[in-house]
Design an enzyme around this catalytic site. Structure first.
Site, PDB file in Angstrom:
ATOM      1  N   ARG A 161      -0.279   2.581  -4.463  1.00 33.52           N
ATOM      2  CA  ARG A 161      -1.627   2.362  -5.032  1.00 33.52           C
ATOM      3  C   ARG A 161      -1.275   1.675  -6.326  1.00 33.52           C
ATOM      4  O   ARG A 161      -2.208   0.671  -6.732  1.00 33.52           O
ATOM      5  CB  ARG A 161      -2.401   3.694  -5.461  1.00 33.52           C
ATOM      6  CG  ARG A 161      -3.741   3.507  -5.958  1.00 33.52           C
ATOM      7  CD  ARG A 161      -4.469   4.666  -6.177  1.00 33.52           C
ATOM      8  NE  ARG A 161      -5.976   4.447  -6.601  1.00 33.52           N
ATOM      9  CZ  ARG A 161      -6.214   3.933  -7.715  1.00 33.52           C
ATOM     10  NH1 ARG A 161      -5.577   3.634  -8.787  1.00 33.52           N
ATOM     11  NH2 ARG A 161      -7.646   3.895  -7.840  1.00 33.52           N
ATOM     12  N   CYS A 162      -0.244   1.735  -7.304  1.00 33.81           N
ATOM     13  CA  CYS A 162      -0.108   1.120  -7.931  1.00 33.81           C
ATOM     14  C   CYS A 162       0.356  -0.391  -7.752  1.00 33.81           C
ATOM     15  O   CYS A 162      -0.038  -1.323  -8.527  1.00 33.81           O
ATOM     16  CB  CYS A 162       1.286   1.653  -8.892  1.00 33.81           C
ATOM     17  SG  CYS A 162       1.189   3.237  -9.621  1.00 33.81           S
ATOM     18  N   MET A 163       0.932  -0.556  -6.772  1.00 36.89           N
ATOM     19  CA  MET A 163       1.310  -1.947  -6.408  1.00 36.89           C
ATOM     20  C   MET A 163       0.144  -2.871  -5.651  1.00 36.89           C
ATOM     21  O   MET A 163       0.446  -3.931  -5.247  1.00 36.89           O
ATOM     22  CB  MET A 163       2.594  -1.877  -5.104  1.00 36.89           C
ATOM     23  CG  MET A 163       3.747  -1.328  -5.817  1.00 36.89           C
ATOM     24  SD  MET A 163       5.252  -1.469  -4.677  1.00 36.89           S
ATOM     25  CE  MET A 163       4.726  -0.586  -3.418  1.00 36.89           C
TER      26      MET A 163
END
Length: 410
Positions: A399-401
């Protein structure tokens, strides 16, 4: 063309996403400056690129359009004037003045073709690259040991944080840490100058000049009328309240903002490192964000008596707050690492709760979090694993990426 931004949930079928393939900025990490650049380790560039390519291809295999930050920014800087203004803004953000030796940095950057210039700004400029004017000030002589004129930007592959799509608009974020503040400048130029976006009057719910920080890892679009925002080490309560006011004023569907307080620590950096939505009624959670009674501070923000105020209701039970906000009879919280005293914190460290939903009940996760992945599957979730030995060193998961730009409505 359909509207280029549209996200009304965390789980709607993902159609377009923004990524950044790690580049030379990762190789400019050294042990001495890891903390300054917000890293705990140094990834091996060829392998982290291989892993990121695997991640991107995994998304393409599901029919998702993958856009790259470098490409969009290069295409946005389509005139010499825009290139010059962008370089000036980058130097200003980096606290480098436009006179004296800094002019040599400007000239150096503008000597590159646009794409190479963008990559150089991302990678950082070492002092050894440019012969500079003779030092004439004491502070310049004392600072000689520092190897960079322009710091590298190794956090760029976490595209989730500098900006976040909500509805048909977005927040362009004021980043908490100095090392990341330039990142949202890139998205600002893309939205205002890239042909794909500039032709639309895209609403900016909160812009990067707002004096208090907010980061995309804390912004979760739970439904078309409900957004969850983490009160975290990176996002301030004042930003959440201002965002809520702006959304209520300008987005008719928006009814509530659920502000969720999480411990302010590096292990719990953003809300999405401890809590993500994986299906209509299922969520991952790291149990340690709740106290021994299973309670935590949750604040429901709704429209106030006038357009510049909000009504705030305090809750302590996350499951009950989610059921009420989303109109659900039941909610399932799936604990990271199964809540095990060893597996949970280990997999949390490697972003076991940081899942990227690409459709209802379908998520992308790191392969290393096998306890959490097994539990997700036991709850009926389709889990697509990606390789992660180097990507995980940056302390961010799938999700962060990824910055979703377009999702189908659910």
């Amino acid at each position: 063309m359909k509207h280029p931004l549209h996200v009304t949930s965390e789980i709607g079928e993902l159609q377009t996403v923004l990524l950044h393939r790690p580049g030379e900025e990762v190789e400019n990490l050294t042990p001495e400056y890891l903390q300054h650049l917000l890293f705990d380790d140094i990834p091996y560039l060829p392998l982290i690129q291989k892993e990121h390519d695997y991640f991107a291809q995994t998304l393409r295999n599901r029919g998702i359009e993958v856009l790259y930050l470098t490409t969009l920014l290069t295409e946005a800087l389509h005139t010499d004037d825009l290139k010059k203004k962008f370089v000036a803004d980058v130097l200003k953000e980096s606290n480098l003045s436009m006179n004296g030796s800094s002019q040599q940095i400007v000239d150096y950057l503008l000597s590159f073709e646009t794409e190479a210039m963008v990559k150089k700004i991302m990678a950082g400029i070492r002092k050894s690259e440019i012969p500079v004017n003779k030092k004439t000030h004491l502070y310049e002589l004392l600072d000689d040991h520092y190897p960079f004129y322009l710091d590298p930007m190794p956090n760029l592959y976490f595209t989730r944080d500098p900006a976040a799509t909500i509805g048909n608009g977005l927040t362009i974020n004021t980043m908490r840490e100095v090392a990341r503040r330039r990142e949202s400048l890139f998205m600002s130029y893309i939205i205002h100058h890239h042909p794909r976006y500039a032709q639309y009057d895209i609403p900016i719910w909160l812009d990067r000049d707002y004096p208090h920080p907010i980061e995309g890892g804390d912004e979760l679009v739970l439904s078309k009328d409900t957004v969850a925002i983490g009160i975290s080490a990176r996002t301030a309560a004042k930003s959440i309240e201002r965002l809520a006011v702006n959304l209520f004023k300008r987005q008719a569907d928006m009814k509530r903002v659920v502000a969720v307080e999480i411990p302010k620590s590096r292990a719990f950096m953003h809300l999405d490192t401890v809590f993500t939505m994986v299906d209509y009624d299922k969520f991952t959670i790291h149990p340690e964000i709740q106290n021994k009674k299973g309670e935590m501070n949750i604040y429901i923000l709704e429209k106030g008596r006038d357009e510049d105020t909000v009504k705030i209701t305090h809750k302590t039970n996350l499951m009950e707050a989610l059921k009420e906000a989303l109109g659900l009879k039941e909610v399932t919280l799936i604990p990271c690492g199964g809540g095990d005293v060893i597996a949970a914190p280990r997999e949390q460290w490697n972003d076991g709760s940081n899942t990227l939903a690409i459709a209802p009940g379908v998520v992308v996760t790191y392969d290393r979090n096998y306890v959490s992945n097994k539990l997700l599957r036991e709850h009926g979730i389709e889990v697509i694993e990606v390789i992660s030995s180097e990507l995980s060193r940056g302390r961010g998961g799938p999700r962060c990426m990824s910055m979703p730009l377009v999702r189908k409505d659910i």
